[in-house]
Scaffold this motif. Sequence first.
Motif, PDB file in Angstrom:
ATOM      1  N   ILE A 286       0.841  -1.203   0.000  1.00 49.20           N
ATOM      2  CA  ILE A 286       0.000   0.000   0.000  1.00 49.20           C
ATOM      3  C   ILE A 286       0.875   1.251   0.000  1.00 49.20           C
ATOM      4  O   ILE A 286       0.577   2.233  -0.709  1.00 49.20           O
ATOM      5  CB  ILE A 286      -0.944  -0.006   1.215  1.00 49.20           C
ATOM      6  N   ARG A 288       3.853   1.620  -1.245  1.00 48.92           N
ATOM      7  CA  ARG A 288       4.425   1.830  -2.585  1.00 48.92           C
ATOM      8  C   ARG A 288       3.380   2.407  -3.535  1.00 48.92           C
ATOM      9  O   ARG A 288       3.679   3.316  -4.324  1.00 48.92           O
ATOM     10  CB  ARG A 288       4.969   0.495  -3.128  1.00 48.92           C
ATOM     11  N   TRP A 289       2.165   1.910  -3.455  1.00 47.15           N
ATOM     12  CA  TRP A 289       1.092   2.412  -4.309  1.00 47.15           C
ATOM     13  C   TRP A 289       0.793   3.882  -4.011  1.00 47.15           C
ATOM     14  O   TRP A 289       0.545   4.687  -4.916  1.00 47.15           O
ATOM     15  CB  TRP A 289      -0.152   1.554  -4.090  1.00 47.15           C
ATOM     16  N   ARG A 292       2.358   7.161  -5.695  1.00 47.80           N
ATOM     17  CA  ARG A 292       1.882   7.766  -6.933  1.00 47.80           C
ATOM     18  C   ARG A 292       1.220   9.109  -6.601  1.00 47.80           C
ATOM     19  O   ARG A 292       0.356   9.176  -5.721  1.00 47.80           O
ATOM     20  CB  ARG A 292       0.888   6.842  -7.628  1.00 47.80           C
ATOM     21  N   VAL A 295      -2.663   9.197  -6.518  1.00 45.46           N
ATOM     22  CA  VAL A 295      -3.207   8.384  -5.427  1.00 45.46           C
ATOM     23  C   VAL A 295      -3.038   9.114  -4.096  1.00 45.46           C
ATOM     24  O   VAL A 295      -3.972   9.191  -3.278  1.00 45.46           O
ATOM     25  CB  VAL A 295      -2.518   7.006  -5.383  1.00 45.46           C
TER      26      VAL A 295
END
Length: 439
Positions: A286, A288-289, A292, A295
């Motif tokens: 999560i 790493r996501w 962005r 995000v």
Amino acid sequence: MPPATRMFPSPAEVTAGTPAGRDRAIDVIRITALLAVVLGHTLMATSTLRDDVFIWDNLLAEVPAFQALTWIFQIMPLFFFAGVAACLDSWRPGLSWGGWLLRRCTRLYRPVFYYLAFWGVALTALRFMVPVHVYEPIAGISVQLLWFLGAYVLVLAAVPLLSRVRTTGRLIAAMAVMYGVIATVDVIRLNVESFSALGYVNTVVWLLPGLLGVAYRRGLLRPRAGVTLGAAMFAVNVVLMWLGPYELSLVGVETQQLKNMSPPSLLLAGHAIMLCPLAIAAAPAISRWARRPRVWWLTAIGNSGAMTLYLWHMPVLLGMHLTFDYLGFPRFDPAATGFIALSIVQVVMMVVLVGAAFIALRPLENSPLPYWDGGAVTGPGGRSALVGTLLCVAGAATLVSVNWGLKEDGLWCVAAMLAALVAARISSSLTLTRREAAL
């Protein structure tokens, strides 16, 4: 567009203003869980009008097979997990307990004052506009969502105690004691009728995700161990449900003989122990996501109005249902023609209406409220204990009020909550003691 005229900061500005050590996974978990609650309420709520009676129900009661989905979508433990994990580093021994708790309650209760003011005006008007059996269910539902706030304040009050867990051994011991207490309470209340009220001791269930939030922040539970613990607790819960007295749904359903939410049950405790370790296991991915930019921008903006989303989606949902019911399009019977089409229309409407409410009301959550913001207790001592205790009373009154809503004894509970909050705020503004002034 100049920054002063924009509604929200740009993704680049949000990224630039984010501290390097920010745990983005916690923020993603919190806002994702919140959006799941809003969507879940939208999909599950059903209603109709029959002979001037407003019937507010739940699709889980109409289609029992859907109750199995609550083992995935009952994500309220993640709020407590993320909340404690996010604020743990701000507490250290020697701080004012009451002052520390007041700073968190200042932000939490700020939008609640506006919310209660809205319902005070709305219910006064509705009392003269709709039949009594339409008015009373609305008044009862109005503050149901505040149960979370009351329980959350009590969990935050326990953070100084939870923060003492610094080793894996202490973590295991604390979890075992809590789980054992909840199991003991369930055995007594389910077998001795005169002790049924003892079940409310199981409010300590919400300390379990808080404890796991501490474990996450201090690295006491690694991702692989989290998967193992989550799987083990899932198996235990299956056995408890299969062989014990517990029912399938992990959220309240009127048809349940034994509810798992109010008062909390051993099954809910196991669910919390299952869910939070799985979140710990997923946290690296999560994080790493969340790197962005888009995000992270959505996450940061959402969390900046989290209480706004949580509180105001309920009056929007109620208003939408009442409108459809009075127009002759109730969403109540899943076997009715057009039920799916009506569901899609209402989901789209909720997205638009809740989005508009978020944009309009988010500033109220982030702007200081006169006579409420500004309180402070700078050191430990009697005044700190008084302020902290009053805030715990406010949290307990908030939690209890949801049994009635804004009617009957619920009005007294809300009055007690407001009185305790006012007393805490006034106490925080008293003249400093010599000890506090020296700190």
